[in-house]
Design an enzyme around this catalytic site. Structure first.
Site, PDB file in Angstrom:
ATOM      1  N   LYS A  76       0.862  -1.181   0.000  1.00 54.14           N
ATOM      2  CA  LYS A  76       0.000   0.000   0.000  1.00 54.14           C
ATOM      3  C   LYS A  76       0.903   1.236   0.000  1.00 54.14           C
ATOM      4  O   LYS A  76       1.928   1.259   0.703  1.00 54.14           O
ATOM      5  CB  LYS A  76      -0.874  -0.038   1.251  1.00 54.14           C
ATOM      6  CG  LYS A  76      -1.890   1.091   1.350  1.00 54.14           C
ATOM      7  CD  LYS A  76      -2.791   0.895   2.565  1.00 54.14           C
ATOM      8  CE  LYS A  76      -3.852   1.978   2.684  1.00 54.14           C
ATOM      9  NZ  LYS A  76      -4.745   1.768   3.855  1.00 54.14           N
ATOM     10  N   SER A 151      -9.667   2.048   2.915  1.00 51.78           N
ATOM     11  CA  SER A 151      -8.787   2.796   2.048  1.00 51.78           C
ATOM     12  C   SER A 151      -7.791   1.937   1.273  1.00 51.78           C
ATOM     13  O   SER A 151      -7.155   2.432   0.348  1.00 51.78           O
ATOM     14  CB  SER A 151      -8.012   3.815   2.886  1.00 51.78           C
ATOM     15  OG  SER A 151      -7.202   3.142   3.846  1.00 51.78           O
ATOM     16  N   SER A 175      -9.973  -0.503   7.078  1.00 50.82           N
ATOM     17  CA  SER A 175      -9.426  -0.447   5.713  1.00 50.82           C
ATOM     18  C   SER A 175      -8.727  -1.695   5.208  1.00 50.82           C
ATOM     19  O   SER A 175      -8.326  -1.740   4.042  1.00 50.82           O
ATOM     20  CB  SER A 175      -8.473   0.731   5.580  1.00 50.82           C
ATOM     21  OG  SER A 175      -9.210   1.915   5.483  1.00 50.82           O
TER      22      SER A 175
HETATM   23  N1  GLN Z   1     -13.332   4.334   6.557  1.00 50.71           N
HETATM   24  C1  GLN Z   1     -12.585   4.736   7.696  1.00 50.71           C
HETATM   25  C2  GLN Z   1     -12.154   6.166   7.569  1.00 50.71           C
HETATM   26  O1  GLN Z   1     -12.438   6.730   6.588  1.00 50.71           O
HETATM   27  C3  GLN Z   1     -11.414   3.823   7.915  1.00 50.71           C
HETATM   28  C4  GLN Z   1     -10.236   4.122   7.085  1.00 50.71           C
HETATM   29  C5  GLN Z   1      -9.049   3.284   7.443  1.00 50.71           C
HETATM   30  O2  GLN Z   1      -9.175   2.239   8.095  1.00 50.71           O
HETATM   31  N2  GLN Z   1      -7.878   3.749   7.048  1.00 50.71           N
HETATM   32  O3  GLN Z   1     -11.536   6.712   8.425  1.00 50.71           O
END
Ligand code: GLN
EC number: 6.3.5.7
Length: 483
Positions: A76, A151, A175
């Site tokens: 990532k 994400s 995410s």
């Molecule tokens: N959807 C969550 C957010 O927008 C989690 C994102 C994540 O785990 N990086 O913060």
């Protein structure tokens, strides 16, 4: 060749059926051919990959063998990679080449893994759809009109489309698990502190945790083995021995106590997903597990608490991107304030700016007690709920998401609608617990995940339950058409 899992690749390499260099070249060609449909990569690292593959082949020729030696993966794009762009999905870091490798990157490279590239992601890991990336949205290989989740949407789409067997990802509020659910993968968020955050660009430091995304629990065990462990460079890294995760995969589920929280089956859950979750429960019962209804009474407060704490930490973490020390710098600033304002205004996208403002507001003198402190108190209540539940059960089971992957653009005008989709995942981050999502069926041709949560450091238990389930079901073997 591209259909092989990490475990199959390890066997093939050990039996000299193919070399890591051959496999790496096949996958790089596949990425070049198919990724334009998905946009799952931000950078490809072909030269590095071939060089690492040759080195891994040489190590195998010298008698070395380990599961990750010669295994192609991707990172990532928030794991720092020395001399290679680490963009975090943001224009702010479009020009950033990290001067060092993240601990996770260094550990996997030392284990012999081959880095094919850096995967697309929501900007600064803020999102659940991979639509906030400066490099454009990622498409879901199961239906190119739908989001892959976020994400870590790039890692998920790439693995689901068989562009590579596994990838690293991070999970601050879901995410890893949510994109796993949306793309028919297995993804594991480890216990907070199990995987080093050093060199992982911070979103919300008390919640962020790196982990594996792969097609099977068996492969998650292999990749986690290479990622986990104490790191003196990360003050929240925990100095506990790392168990042999692959060795934990053989245990019977006879007598395993599975807790199913009654709050999970509330009005917001798609009834078709509820049915698939019930099917997975029945399957696990057949394997000997005992089901018990439990309660997590403070779950309803978790989303508001998370969407105060995470932006608060983000507003602090992202203050370093000022156009001076790091990141994008505007043209011809008039003075220092103009430089800060325009560099940050141009470098950050709308969602990141929204969260910086929410976070700065929640931390400001007049509102700290009302918002930030209150959210921290809720965080403790959420953790207490889990501690009470784990006195009675070994694992907690439920849906990973209330709905399957939505259409691209469907939630763009309403950020809160997207925040609500995190209802099942964020509690594990607030409590620091490990969680796994595994494939459990399909709704309208789109994958559905079942989530398992375990007590601290019981990653092996999660992986074993998922592995036993996968030995007896075939959802995880389904491949999206066209890939
Ligand atoms: N959807 C969550 C957010 O927008 C989690 C994102 C994540 O785990 N990086 O913060």
């Amino acid at each position: 060749m591209h259909q092989m899992t990490l475990a199959e690749i390890a066997r093939g390499l050990a039996d000299k059926k193919f070399s890591s260099e051959e496999l790496t070249k096949v996958l790089l060609a596949r990425i070049t051919q198919l990724d334009p449909q998905l946009n799952s990569f931000i950078s490809l690292t072909e030269d590095l990959a071939v060089e690492q593959a040759k080195a891994a082949d040489a190590r195998r020729a010298n008698g070395e063998s380990s599961a990750l030696l010669g295994a192609p993966i991707a990172h990532k794009d928030l794991f720092c990679t020395q001399g290679i762009r680490t963009s975090c999905g943001s224009r702010m870091l479009d020009n950033f080449k990290a001067p060092y490798d993240a601990t996770v990157v260094a550990k996997l490279a030392a284990a012999g893994a081959v880095t094919l590239g850096k995967t697309n992601m929501d900007e600064f890991a803020m999102g659940s759809a991979n639509e906030s990336s400066w490099y454009g949205a990622v498409k879901n290989p199961w239906n190119l009109e739908h989001v892959p989740g976020g994400s870590s949407g790039g890692s998920a789409a790439a693995v689901a489309a068989r562009l590579l067997p596994a990838a690293t990802a991070t999970d601050t509020g879901g995410s890893i698990r949510q994109p796993a659910a949306f793309t028919n993968l297995t993804g594991l968020k480890p216990t907070y502190g199990r995987v080093s955050r050093w060199g992982m660009i911070a979103y919300a430091s008390s919640l962020d945790q790196g982990g594996p995304l792969a097609r099977t629990a068996e492969d998650c065990a292999i990749l986690l083995q290479g990622m986990a462990g104490f790191d003196p460079n990360d003050s929240t890294s925990i100095d506990e021995p790392v168990p042999d995760y692959s060795a934990s995969l053989g245990e019977s589920l006879q007598g395993l106590r599975i807790g199913v929280p009654k709050e999970y089956f509330s009005a917001g859950l798609d009834p078709r997903i509820a049915e698939l979750i019930q099917n997975s429960i029945q399957q696990l019962q057949k394997l000997g597990a005992v089901i018990k209804e439990i309660s997590l009474p403070n779950m309803q407060h978790a989303i508001p608490a998370y969407y105060v704490i995470a932006p608060a930490e983000a507003s602090s973490n992202l203050s370093r991107f000022d156009g001076v020390r790091f990141g994008h710098r505007c043209e011809n600033p008039e003075n220092l304030i103009d430089l800060y304002k325009r560099s940050r205004g141009e470098g950050f996208g709308a969602e990141v700016q929204r969260r910086i403002m929410v976070g700065a507001y929640a931390l400001s003198a007049g509102y700290y007690d009302a918002y930030y402190l209150k959210a921290q108190k809720i965080r403790r209540l959420v953790k207490n709920d889990f501690m009470a539940a784990f006195n009675e059960v070994d694992i907690i089971l439920g849906p990973t998401t209330p709905n399957p992957a939505w259409k691209l653009g469907a939630k763009n005008s309403d950020p809160v609608a997207a925040y609500l989709e995190d209802v099942y995942t964020i509690t594990a981050n607030l409590a620091g617990l490990p969680g796994l999502s595994m494939p459990a069926g399909f709704v309208d041709g789109l994958p559905v995940g079942v989530q398992l949560l375990a007590p601290y450091f019981q990653e092996g238990r999660l992986l074993n339950v998922a592995h036993q389930y996968q030995l007896n079901t075939d959802w995880h073997t389904r491949t999206p058409t066209g890939f």
